[in-house]
Scaffold this motif. Structure first.
Motif, PDB file in Angstrom:
ATOM      1  N   GLN A  34       0.828  -1.204   0.000  1.00  0.00           N
ATOM      2  CA  GLN A  34       0.000   0.000   0.000  1.00  0.00           C
ATOM      3  C   GLN A  34       0.866   1.259   0.000  1.00  0.00           C
ATOM      4  N   ALA A  35       1.978   1.210   0.717  1.00  0.00           N
ATOM      5  CA  ALA A  35       2.892   2.356   0.738  1.00  0.00           C
ATOM      6  C   ALA A  35       3.452   2.632  -0.653  1.00  0.00           C
ATOM      7  N   ILE A  36       3.887   1.565  -1.326  1.00  0.00           N
ATOM      8  CA  ILE A  36       4.439   1.713  -2.670  1.00  0.00           C
ATOM      9  C   ILE A  36       3.393   2.241  -3.636  1.00  0.00           C
ATOM     10  N   ASP A  37       2.174   1.720  -3.548  1.00  0.00           N
ATOM     11  CA  ASP A  37       1.093   2.180  -4.426  1.00  0.00           C
ATOM     12  C   ASP A  37       0.827   3.670  -4.217  1.00  0.00           C
ATOM     13  N   TYR A  38       0.855   4.111  -2.967  1.00  0.00           N
ATOM     14  CA  TYR A  38       0.593   5.525  -2.677  1.00  0.00           C
ATOM     15  C   TYR A  38       1.728   6.406  -3.207  1.00  0.00           C
ATOM     16  N   ILE A  39       2.955   5.943  -3.009  1.00  0.00           N
ATOM     17  CA  ILE A  39       4.127   6.732  -3.381  1.00  0.00           C
ATOM     18  C   ILE A  39       4.220   6.923  -4.899  1.00  0.00           C
ATOM     19  N   LYS A  40       3.676   5.996  -5.659  1.00  0.00           N
ATOM     20  CA  LYS A  40       3.733   6.114  -7.123  1.00  0.00           C
ATOM     21  C   LYS A  40       3.060   7.393  -7.622  1.00  0.00           C
ATOM     22  N   ASP A  41       2.050   7.853  -6.884  1.00  0.00           N
ATOM     23  CA  ASP A  41       1.282   9.015  -7.354  1.00  0.00           C
ATOM     24  C   ASP A  41       1.328  10.210  -6.401  1.00  0.00           C
ATOM     25  N   ASN A  42       2.062  10.082  -5.294  1.00  0.00           N
ATOM     26  CA  ASN A  42       2.085  11.152  -4.299  1.00  0.00           C
ATOM     27  C   ASN A  42       3.500  11.369  -3.775  1.00  0.00           C
ATOM     28  N   LYS A  43       3.793  12.621  -3.427  1.00  0.00           N
ATOM     29  CA  LYS A  43       5.123  12.940  -2.910  1.00  0.00           C
ATOM     30  C   LYS A  43       5.175  12.688  -1.404  1.00  0.00           C
ATOM     31  N   VAL A  44       6.188  11.948  -0.993  1.00  0.00           N
ATOM     32  CA  VAL A  44       6.410  11.672   0.425  1.00  0.00           C
ATOM     33  C   VAL A  44       7.866  12.014   0.744  1.00  0.00           C
ATOM     34  N   ASP A  45       8.081  12.797   1.790  1.00  0.00           N
ATOM     35  CA  ASP A  45       9.448  13.155   2.190  1.00  0.00           C
ATOM     36  C   ASP A  45      10.047  12.115   3.127  1.00  0.00           C
ATOM     37  N   VAL A  46       9.278  11.742   4.154  1.00  0.00           N
ATOM     38  CA  VAL A  46       9.757  10.803   5.168  1.00  0.00           C
ATOM     39  C   VAL A  46       8.713   9.708   5.359  1.00  0.00           C
ATOM     40  N   ASN A  68      14.021   2.350  -6.245  1.00  0.00           N
ATOM     41  CA  ASN A  68      13.079   3.062  -7.103  1.00  0.00           C
ATOM     42  C   ASN A  68      12.712   4.471  -6.639  1.00  0.00           C
ATOM     43  N   HIS A  69      12.833   4.741  -5.345  1.00  0.00           N
ATOM     44  CA  HIS A  69      12.523   6.079  -4.821  1.00  0.00           C
ATOM     45  C   HIS A  69      13.549   6.464  -3.758  1.00  0.00           C
ATOM     46  N   PRO A  70      14.835   6.590  -4.148  1.00  0.00           N
ATOM     47  CA  PRO A  70      15.892   6.848  -3.168  1.00  0.00           C
ATOM     48  C   PRO A  70      15.782   8.199  -2.465  1.00  0.00           C
ATOM     49  N   ASP A  71      14.949   9.082  -3.004  1.00  0.00           N
ATOM     50  CA  ASP A  71      14.771  10.400  -2.381  1.00  0.00           C
ATOM     51  C   ASP A  71      13.907  10.325  -1.123  1.00  0.00           C
ATOM     52  N   ILE A  72      13.142   9.252  -0.959  1.00  0.00           N
ATOM     53  CA  ILE A  72      12.299   9.108   0.232  1.00  0.00           C
ATOM     54  C   ILE A  72      13.156   8.629   1.393  1.00  0.00           C
ATOM     55  N   LYS A  73      13.074   9.341   2.501  1.00  0.00           N
ATOM     56  CA  LYS A  73      13.892   9.018   3.665  1.00  0.00           C
ATOM     57  C   LYS A  73      13.103   8.085   4.585  1.00  0.00           C
TER      58      LYS A  73
END
Length: 208
Positions: A34-46, A68-73
């Motif tokens: 669910q986290a991955i699905d959300y991150i595909k379409d939304n910006k998450v910092d942490v 795939n999303h190394p910018d997410i901490k």
């Protein structure tokens, strides 16, 4: 974002952060997929990421995000300070680690510091990691080498198949599967299937 399958934990974190000017909980989910699905379409910092979850656990999720999303901490979240799990999370790119009994000030400080590029780990956890590294260096065993068949059995064990299902899938007998399981446990130096799965992730034995 908070990713945890215990609603009480999620609600507690939301309450902790509800009045903070610099932090907003934009979403909460109950497993890694669910986290991955959300991150595909939304910006998450942490991302506060629980380790033990159904469907997709924190280790697999953290590994996917690193690629795939190394910018997410990512900040690991757990009930226990299991050194092997923490080390695996760090290897997969986690920037911090929080115990679920952490206080409000510690949670807020960790989120802010990680968001600003720091790595944050409790001093006790850092000490445990250092001690384990020293012990492994002093008594470093040869890297366990698994046969192709053993890797196939290990993969199916990790995927939660029963011995009967593994035997049917690989066209081998029940006893042969059990023999392979015992050999793998012996080679990895663990005591049971749970330890076997943990070491498989830690050593990256199935990355091929």
């Amino acid at each position: 974002m908070v990713c945890d399958d215990h609603q009480l934990v999620v609600d507690g974190i939301k309450l902790m952060l509800s009045n903070h000017d610099e932090i907003a909980v934009i979403a909460s989910v109950s497993n890694g997929q669910q986290a991955i699905d959300y991150i595909k379409d939304n910006k998450v910092d942490v991302l506060l990421l629980d380790i033990n979850m159904p469907i997709m656990n924190g280790l697999k999720t953290c590994k996917y995000l690193q690629s795939n999303h190394p910018d997410i901490k990512v900040i690991g979240l757990s009930m226990v300070s299991d050194v092997e799990l923490i080390q695996s999370m760090i290897g997969y790119g986690a920037r911090g680690y929080l115990l679920k009994n952490s206080g409000q000030d510690e949670v807020i400080k960790t989120i802010l510091d990680v968001n600003h590029g720091k790595q944050v780990f409790d001093p006790t956890i850092l000490s445990d990691l250092l001690n384990r590294k020293v012990r492994k260096h002093e008594t470093k065993p040869a890297f366990p080498k698994l046969s192709r068949r053993e890797k196939e059995v290990l993969q199916l064990i990790v995927d939660e198949h029963t011995t009967s299902e593994i035997a049917e899938s690989l066209f081998i007998s029940f006893g042969t599967v059990e023999s392979h399981r015992r050999n793998i446990i012996s080679k990895l130096g663990v005591r049971n299937t749970a330890g076997l799965v943990r070491m498989a992730f830690e050593l990256g034995l199935l990355e091929d």
